[in-house]
Design an enzyme around this catalytic site. Structure first.
Site, mmCIF file in Angstrom:
data_model
loop_
_atom_site.group_PDB
_atom_site.id
_atom_site.type_symbol
_atom_site.label_atom_id
_atom_site.label_comp_id
_atom_site.label_asym_id
_atom_site.label_seq_id
_atom_site.Cartn_x
_atom_site.Cartn_y
_atom_site.Cartn_z
ATOM 1 N N GLU A 1 43.997 53.523 29.852
ATOM 2 C CA GLU A 1 43.666 54.937 29.678
ATOM 3 C C GLU A 1 44.847 55.771 29.179
ATOM 4 O OE1 GLU A 1 41.735 56.084 33.356
ATOM 5 O OE2 GLU A 1 39.983 54.860 32.897
ATOM 6 N N GLU A 54 36.021 48.966 31.090
ATOM 7 C CA GLU A 54 35.813 49.508 32.442
ATOM 8 C C GLU A 54 34.692 50.529 32.394
ATOM 9 O OE1 GLU A 54 39.412 50.707 34.640
ATOM 10 O OE2 GLU A 54 38.272 52.458 35.318
#
Length: 539
Positions: free
Chosen positions: A196, A314
């Site tokens: 991220e 994810e």
């Protein structure tokens, strides 16, 4: 007799008050064309780094499920993984870019994660000891895991301003860690770089130009370390939320033959504390919005990096550890299975569920290790849905979602149908597009042949005549006692619970005459396997 009893139990388990409306329609499956293909090991689950004192909304749902402290000796855990007979696991998460590997010439102290004011995500850097890495790999090998490991992509960088981090990645610690891994003979299917850090990031971000250069550097390291090896792990990145401009630039900077898979994260239901989670899960319009992300990523890869495949690295539906009493209940499978079907249509090769265990969205309960309903949804998909995605069309309302794949490991086609309506019972005929095309063509030959073609249209399994009775296999999923937020899933009227020995229960279908219509009860899900479906695309 056995079939009748099972069918009776299944029907009896559905509250009569729900079946208010009946809607008849047709589902047409096109077995002539491959829409997309997933990886053989499409289903994936994550193991995260969050320690037990990671809390959201005054809840601390992670307990001891971290990479560092998960009880690998728990028999429920091993049996749950082994049931997949080759489950892909991704080790990664928010804290992975703060993990130091206690090996080689590490110059920094290697301490456990501790809460720290001002630290990234409120925690200090953490440590992975090689003794723990050995234990993890022993578990992975004994349970048949295919492993993706997320590397620390912030090591050596410095904070420029706010959440922007600059400077070259220091690869020394990761390289020592990979050398150790290779020396021990541990099989890594893929190394993922960072978590991220794309776009504006979550907590921290790195510019695409710098990230691309670091990927080139990492690829050189991998090529050198695995030189002469029969198997070379794939390189996956960036493991972040999709930002079209940033992702496109990453592919342009890194160039061909560097990135094998472009991974992105998606949480399209909102915050775990949001009171509207259930209504969003059952809203077909909201579920369909995720298609924009999948479609745009597909276009970016096709234009700038056709050598790379798309991964969902994810996805937990609701972010911040998931929704208590939602993500861990039956209702969540409407979102989960729908997104698996949608992602497949857009050329997604791998879909990693957050998490295998940990938080409210674990496939397994974080304290008892007992499977939550989504575990069985994942297992049924893994066993029934093959990698070839087929086109499917329906004249039903948007509340009936349908996806079709070639069946896994066998001939035929498997259909997934999801009924989001709380009052409509869909009665659907399934037809093979081959027969519909033949019916149109043959009606111009003679009335007799047209009559014959109509007969074949409703004997939808293909163009081959057969007087023998043919059957399909049905797996109907409902919540226990009709309660949508039940933690017990019911298969064909039988609650799915671990056996006395802690084994995963049998997932048996009911067999139904293939010529009869399919009945999909309100707020239920069904996998329908057609062993005799004639589909050229399935080989």
């Amino acid at each position: 007799m056995e079939f009748c009893l099972i069918l009776f139990l299944f029907v009896a388990s559905i509250p009569a008050t729900l079946a208010e409306d009946i809607s008849h329609g047709t589902i047409v499956v096109d077995g002539t064309t491959v829409v997309a293909q997933t990886d053989d090991n499409f289903i994936c689950a994550t193991i995260d780094w969050w320690p037990h004192d990671k809390c959201d909304y005054k809840q601390c749902p992670w307990h001891y499920t971290s990479v560092i402290n998960l009880d690998l000796s728990h028999t429920f855990l091993a049996k749950a993984v082994q049931a997949f007979n080759r489950l892909r696991i991704r080790v990664g998460g928010s804290l992975q870019d703060q993990v130091l590997y206690n090996v080689g010439n590490l110059k920094s102290p290697c301490h456990p994660f501790t809460k720290m004011k001002g630290g990234l995500f409120g925690f200090s850097k953490g440590c992975l000891h090689m003794e723990r890495w050995d234990d993890l790999n022993h578990f992975f090998k004994s349970t048949g895991v295919m492993l993706t490991f997320g590397l620390n992509a912030l090591h050596g960088r410095y904070k420029v301003k706010r959440s922007l981090w600059g400077g070259d990645w220091d690869s020394s610690n990761a390289e020592d860690f990979m050398k150790y891994t290779i020396s021990k003979g541990y099989q890594i299917d893929s190394w993922e770089f960072g978590n991220e850090l794309s776009g504006n990031g979550v907590g921290a971000h790195v510019l695409a130009d710098q990230y691309g250069k670091d990927l080139i550097h990492l690829k050189k390291i991998l090529n050198e370390l695995y030189k002469g090896s029969q198997f070379k792990p794939s390189l996956v990145a960036p493991g972040g939320f999709f930002d079209q401009q940033w992702f496109a630039k990453l592919l342009q900077i890194s160039g061909s033959s560097i990135l094998n898979a472009m991974s992105h994260h998606i949480y399209n239901l909102g915050a775990g504390v949001d009171p509207k989670l259930v209504s969003r899960i059952l809203d077909p319009t909201h579920l369909s919005k995720a298609a924009y992300t999948f479609s745009n990523l597909t276009q970016v890869i096709q234009r700038y990096g056709p050598w790379a495949s798309a991964w969902v690295g994810e996805s937990g539906g609701a972010y911040n550890s998931g929704g208590f009493n939602v993500s861990d209940t039956f209702v969540n499978s409407f979102w989960y299975l729908d997104q698996l079907g949608m992602a497949s249509k857009y050329h997604t090769k791998v879909y990693c569920r957050q998490t295998l265990i940990g938080g409210n969205y674990g496939l397994l309960n974080a304290t008892t290790y007992v499977p939550n309903p989504d575990y069985y949804s994942a297992l049924l998909w893994h066993r029934l849905m093959g990698k070839v995605v087929l086109a499917v069309d329906s004249d039903a309302s948007p509340f009936l979602r349908s996806y079709a794949h070639c069946s896994k490991g066998r001939a035929g086609v498997t259909l997934l149908v999801i009924n989001l309506s709380n009052q409509t019972n869909f009665i659907m005929n399934v037809q093979n597009s081959i027969n519909l095309k033949l019916a149109v063509e043959e009606q111009y030959i003679s009335s007799d042949s047209f009559s014959h073609s109509l007969k074949k249209t409703f004997s939808w399994v293909g163009v081959k005549a057969s007087d023998e009775p043919l059957f399909r296999e049905e797996y109907h999923l409902t919540p226990k006692d009709g309660y949508l937020q039940s933690r017990t899933m019911v298969l064909n009227g039988i609650p799915l619970e671990l056996t006395g020995a802690g084994n995963i229960p049998r997932l048996d279908p009911v067999h139904v005459n293939v010529k009869s219509p399919i009945s999909i009860s309100p707020l239920s899900i069904a996998f329908i396997v057609f062993p005799n479906f004639e589909a050229k695309a399935c080989g």
